[in-house]
Structure formats: C-alpha cells, structure tokens
Design a protein around this motif. Structure first.
Motif, PDB file in Angstrom:
ATOM      1  N   LEU A  61       5.896  -3.200 -14.763  1.00 26.15           N
ATOM      2  CA  LEU A  61       6.399  -2.102 -13.928  1.00 26.15           C
ATOM      3  C   LEU A  61       7.592  -2.594 -13.108  1.00 26.15           C
ATOM      4  O   LEU A  61       7.557  -3.691 -12.541  1.00 26.15           O
ATOM      5  N   SER A  62       8.619  -1.783 -13.044  1.00 28.29           N
ATOM      6  CA  SER A  62       9.797  -2.149 -12.257  1.00 28.29           C
ATOM      7  C   SER A  62       9.511  -1.931 -10.772  1.00 28.29           C
ATOM      8  O   SER A  62       8.544  -1.266 -10.393  1.00 28.29           O
ATOM      9  N   SER A  63      10.379  -2.481  -9.946  1.00 27.32           N
ATOM     10  CA  SER A  63      10.199  -2.309  -8.500  1.00 27.32           C
ATOM     11  C   SER A  63      10.361  -0.839  -8.109  1.00 27.32           C
ATOM     12  O   SER A  63       9.692  -0.360  -7.187  1.00 27.32           O
ATOM     13  N   LEU A  64      11.223  -0.120  -8.806  1.00 22.22           N
ATOM     14  CA  LEU A  64      11.388   1.313  -8.554  1.00 22.22           C
ATOM     15  C   LEU A  64      10.090   2.059  -8.862  1.00 22.22           C
ATOM     16  O   LEU A  64       9.653   2.917  -8.085  1.00 22.22           O
ATOM     17  N   GLU A  65       9.461   1.714  -9.985  1.00 21.53           N
ATOM     18  CA  GLU A  65       8.195   2.353 -10.350  1.00 21.53           C
ATOM     19  C   GLU A  65       7.090   1.994  -9.357  1.00 21.53           C
ATOM     20  O   GLU A  65       6.289   2.859  -8.968  1.00 21.53           O
ATOM     21  N   LEU A  66       7.059   0.743  -8.922  1.00 18.84           N
ATOM     22  CA  LEU A  66       6.052   0.330  -7.941  1.00 18.84           C
ATOM     23  C   LEU A  66       6.244   1.056  -6.613  1.00 18.84           C
ATOM     24  O   LEU A  66       5.264   1.470  -5.977  1.00 18.84           O
ATOM     25  N   ASN A  67       7.495   1.227  -6.193  1.00 15.77           N
ATOM     26  CA  ASN A  67       7.770   1.970  -4.961  1.00 15.77           C
ATOM     27  C   ASN A  67       7.363   3.433  -5.095  1.00 15.77           C
ATOM     28  O   ASN A  67       6.815   4.024  -4.161  1.00 15.77           O
ATOM     29  N   GLU A  68       7.631   4.002  -6.262  1.00  7.42           N
ATOM     30  CA  GLU A  68       7.256   5.396  -6.510  1.00  7.42           C
ATOM     31  C   GLU A  68       5.732   5.559  -6.474  1.00  7.42           C
ATOM     32  O   GLU A  68       5.206   6.491  -5.867  1.00  7.42           O
ATOM     33  N   ILE A  69       5.021   4.630  -7.096  1.00  7.43           N
ATOM     34  CA  ILE A  69       3.553   4.666  -7.093  1.00  7.43           C
ATOM     35  C   ILE A  69       3.020   4.504  -5.674  1.00  7.43           C
ATOM     36  O   ILE A  69       2.076   5.191  -5.265  1.00  7.43           O
TER      37      ILE A  69
END
Length: 133
Positions: A61-69
């Motif tokens: 998971l990218s950092s963008l995806e982790l932030n979104e989650i």
C-alpha cells in the motif's frame, strides 16, 4: 368463538398493546423498515465483494492509500460510536420508553450503521488488488 375473538380485540384496544399511528410515527416506522432493508442489502453486497475480490498486502500500500484508509477509519470510528450510543439508548427505551421512541432511536442507529458500512466499503475499495492507482 365470536365472543372469544371479540374479547381479545377489546383487550388489545384497552391499551395493553397499543400502537399509535399518527403521521410522524408512521413515517418513523416506514423509514425504519426501508433503512433496515437498505442496510441489509449494503452489508450483503459488501460481504459478497469481500469474498470475491483479492486485497493488496499491507506492505504494497502506498502512503497515499494508507493516509486515505486512516482518514476513512477515523470517520468510521466516530459514526460507530454514535451508533453504539443510539443502540444503548434504544435498549433503555425498550424497557422504559414508548414504542415510538424506540423506533426513532433504532432508525438513528440504522442510519449510523449504513454510514459505517459505506465507510467499510470505501476502505475495501482502497485495498482492492485490482484497483488501478
């Protein structure tokens, strides 16, 4: 036979079991029914989606995806807490309140559950393996 059924009807109408059907109460009961059906449908669709689609491993998971989650989970947690409060109030009203009050707070609880299921769906859509970033 007719006398017995008339006595039961009279007993029901005395107020032992009484359901008020004023317009607001009717609206709350109809809303509760419709929202419950919608909640079941959303939950069913999410369960089918989870069982049929692969998810990405956490490491990919990218950092963008982790932030979104993280943002989705934060919002979901708030709605989950509000829903739990409405559920506890519904339990109290089941014993100490009226049927109309119970239906009202169960409707609010159901709305919170719908929102939580939608957030769960958003989270799942972020971690789907077939999602194109």
């Amino acid at each position: 036979q007719l006398h017995f059924s008339t006595r039961i009807f009279d007993w029901l109408m005395k107020g032992t079991i009484r359901l008020s059907l004023d317009p607001i109460s009717t609206l709350v009961y109809v809303a509760l029914l419709i929202l419950t059906i919608y909640n079941i449908r959303l939950s069913w669709n999410l369960a089918k989606l989870k069982s049929s689609v692969a998810v990405k491993p956490f490491e990919s998971l990218s950092s963008l995806e982790l932030n979104e989650i993280e943002k989705i989970n934060h919002d979901r947690r708030k709605w989950s807490i509000v829903g739990n409060i409405f559920f506890v109030l519904s339990l109290v009203l089941a014993f100490a309140g009226t049927l109309n009050q119970l239906a009202y707070f169960l409707t609010l609880y159901t709305v919170c559950n719908i929102i939580v299921v939608k957030y769960n769906t958003q989270t799942f859509n972020v971690i789907r393996a077939d999602r194109h970033s």
